[in-house]
Design a protein around this motif. Structure first.
Motif: not given
Length: 481
Positions: A100-109
C-alpha cells in the motif's frame, strides 16, 4: 522441448512431402498437445496487507517477503500509491501480499486518496503488517494509525523495520506503546529477521480467506494498459464501482500494477491496472523504468490485454508500440477507444482513417468504443473479452489444417526463392495461448507469404481477438552416401 516428433510427422505425412485424402490426420493430433500450455489455477488465498506511513520501507519489505524484486522501490517517499497485490509462498503455504501507499491521516489531495487505498486494503485483509521505522521511533502518524488498527478486528503484526544489527534491537521496545503487541525487529534491506516474521505471518493468517470470489479455476486475468492519462485507473474504478485506483489529473499517477476482482456481465474477472507507458523500457529511467518493467510483467501474467486509447486524440507512436508489446507477448487483445463522449463526427471520420492506415495488421483485434467517465458501453467489454479469450484458447485439428492448407497451396503456391519453389509438406497447431501454426517446408517461406497464410487461416477458422503465430520449420535434406 524437442521438435523431433514434428519432424517425424512431417516425414510420415505423405510421399515426397505430399499428403493424400486417405491420410488419417487423427494419428497426428496428439502432436499439437505435446508442447501444451502452462495453466496455473488461482485458488483463494488469505490476504496480508502491509501498511505504514510513507518511507518506512513497506515495498522493500514486500520484496523481501516475496523473495524477488516485484514492488517498485525508490528512496523518494510516496512511490507506491495504489494497493498492489502479489502472490507469495512460505513453508508450502500460499497467500497474497498487498502493498500500500504511505498512510497519513492528515494528507490531502492525491495523497488523501493514497491513504484511502491503504484503509481499503486493511478492511479487505485477513491480517495486517504494520511497518514502523525503528530508527525514528513512534511518530504521531504511527500513533494515529495504531488507534485505527486496534479497532480493525484483524490480527496485527508490528514490524520494526531498519533494524540492521543487534544493537538496534533494544530500541524497538518503545513500539510496545502502540498497544498492538510485541514488535518484530527486521531489516527488509538485508533480510535480518524476515524468516521469523514470515513464520509469524503464517501463524496468524487463516487457512482460507474471509471472502472469496470466483470459481475454483480462478477468474480470467485482464491487463489494462495504455500510455499515461488515457483513463486506465478511471476505467478500473468504473468497473469496480469504487475508488479502487488513485486518479489524478497529473499523468503517471499509477506506478505499480493494481489488481481487482470485478464482476462484469455475471462473471468475475481479475483486472490489473498498470502504469502508463511513456517510452521504451530501455530508455526509461528511475521509477519509470521499474514501473515499465512491472507493466510488461503484468501483460505477460495476463491472458488478455485491453489497450486503452484516447479516442479524442490522434493515434500516437506510443499507442502503436503498446499494441505491439501485447502482440509480442502473445496475449489476446481488445482495443478500447476511451473518452468516446468527447468524440465528434469529424474526429470519428479521422479516427477511421488512422485505423485503416496504422492498424491495418491488427484488424483481427476486438474493438469497442467506451467512456470511463460516463460509463458508455463498458458492458460491451465482457463479450469482447470472451470472444478474444475463446480465440486465444482455440485449437484446430491437424486434419482440418492440412485439408485447408492443400487447397490454399494449390491455388497460391509459395513464391520461388533462389530458383526453387519451396514445398509445404505438413502443418499442425503446436499451441494455443496464443495459437501457433507450425509449417514444415522444404525451403524458406517469405514473410509476405507467411502473412498471407495467417490471413487465410483466420478467414477459415476465426481467431478474432487473438494473435496467431506462424512458425516455419525447414526440413534438412538427408546427405547422400
Amino acid at each position: 522441448m524437442s521438435e523431433e516428433p514434428f519432424a517425424d510427422a512431417a516425414e510420415g505425412a505423405g510421399l515426397d512431402g505430399t499428403w493424400s485424402d486417405e491420410t488419417d490426420w487423427a494419428d497426428y493430433d496428439h502432436l499439437s498437445d505435446e508442447l501444451g500450455e502452462d495453466s496455473v489455477p488461482e485458488s483463494g488465498r488469505p490476504v496480508l496487507a502491509v501498511v505504514g506511513r510513507p518511507n518506512v520501507g513497506k515495498s522493500t519489505l514486500v520484496n523481501r517477503l516475496l523473495g524477488s524484486r516485484q514492488a517498485v522501490v525508490k528512496d523518494t517517499p510516496g512511490v507506491t500509491r495504489d494497493r498492489v497485490t502479489y502472490d507469495a509462498v512460505w513453508s508450502g503455504r500460499a497467500f497474497s501480499v498487498v502493498d500500500t501507499g504511505g498512510w497519513d491521516p492528515d494528507a490531502d489531495g492525491m495523497y488523501a486518496s493514497v491513504t484511502s487505498q491503504a484503509e481499503m486494503a486493511m478492511s479487505a485483509a485477513d491480517a495486517i503488517l504494520f511497518v514502523v521505522d525503528a530508527n525514528v521511533g513512534v511518530s504521531g502518524t504511527d500513533e494515529a494509525a495504531a488507534k485505527v488498527l486496534r479497532r480493525s478486528r484483524r490480527p496485527v503484526i508490528v514490524v520494526a523495520n531498519k533494524v540492521d544489527d543487534q544493537v538496534a534491537v533494544a530500541g524497538t521496545a518503545e513500539l510496545w506503546s502502540l498497544g498492538l503487541g510485541e514488535p518484530h525487529p527486521v531489516s527488509a534491506l538485508h533480510g535480518r529477521g524476515s524468516g521469523d516474521l514470515l513464520d509469524e505471518v503464517l501463524r496468524v493468517l487463516p487457512e482460507t480467506p474471509r471472502e472469496q470470489l470466483g470459481g475454483a479455476a480462478g477468474p480470467r486475468r485482464v491487463a489494462l494498459v495504455g500510455k499515461p492519462n488515457v483513463g486506465k485507473s478511471s476505467m478500473l474504478n468504473r468497473l469496480v464501482g469504487e475508488q479502487r485506483a488513485v486518479v489524478d489529473e497529473v499523468a503517471g499517477t499509477t506506478v505499480d500494477p493494481v489488481d481487482s476482482l470485478v464482476e462484469l456481465d455475471d462473471e468475475v474477472w481479475r483486472f490489473v491496472d498498470t502504469a502508463g507507458l511513456r517510452k521504451r523500457v530501455k530508455t526509461a529511467d528511475g521509477t519509470e523504468y521499474y514501473a515499465s518493467l512491472r507493466t510488461k510483467a503484468a501483460i505477460e501474467a495476463a491472458e488478455v490485454a485491453i489497450v486503452l486509447i484516447d479516442g479524442s486524440e490522434p493515434l500516437t507512436e506510443q499507442d502503436l508500440r503498446i499494441i505491439s508489446m501485447v502482440i509480442e507477448s502473445g496475449r489476446a487483445l481488445v482495443i478500447a477507444y476511451n473518452k468516446w463522449d468527447m468524440v465528434d463526427d469529424d474526429r470519428r471520420r479521422s479516427l477511421e482513417k488512422e485505423i485503416d492506415r496504422d492498424l491495418v495488421r491488427v484488424r483481427w483485434a476486438e474493438r469497442v468504443n467506451v467512456s470511463a467517465h460516463t460509463g458508455r458501453a463498458v458492458t460491451k467489454l465482457a463479450p469482447t473479452l470472451r470472444t478474444a479469450l475463446e480465440s486465444w484458447d482455440q485449437r484446430v485439428s491437424t486434419g482440418q489444417i492440412n485439408s485447408w492448407l492443400s487447397d490454399i497451396v494449390a491455388a497460391h503456391p509459395p513464391p520461388v526463392r533462389g530458383g526453387k519453389q519451396p514445398k509445404i509438406m505438413f502443418a499442425t497447431q503446436a499451441h494455443a495461448r496464443p495459437p501457433t501454426l507450425v509449417l514444415f517446408s522444404s525451403g524458406f517461406l517469405e514473410a509476405g507469404y507467411r502473412r498471407f497464410l495467417e490471413r487465410k487461416f483466420r478467414e477459415a477458422f476465426g481467431f478474432a481477438g487473438s494473435p496467431v503465430r506462424v512458425v516455419v520449420r525447414i526440413k534438412e535434406r538427408k546427405s547422400s552416401r
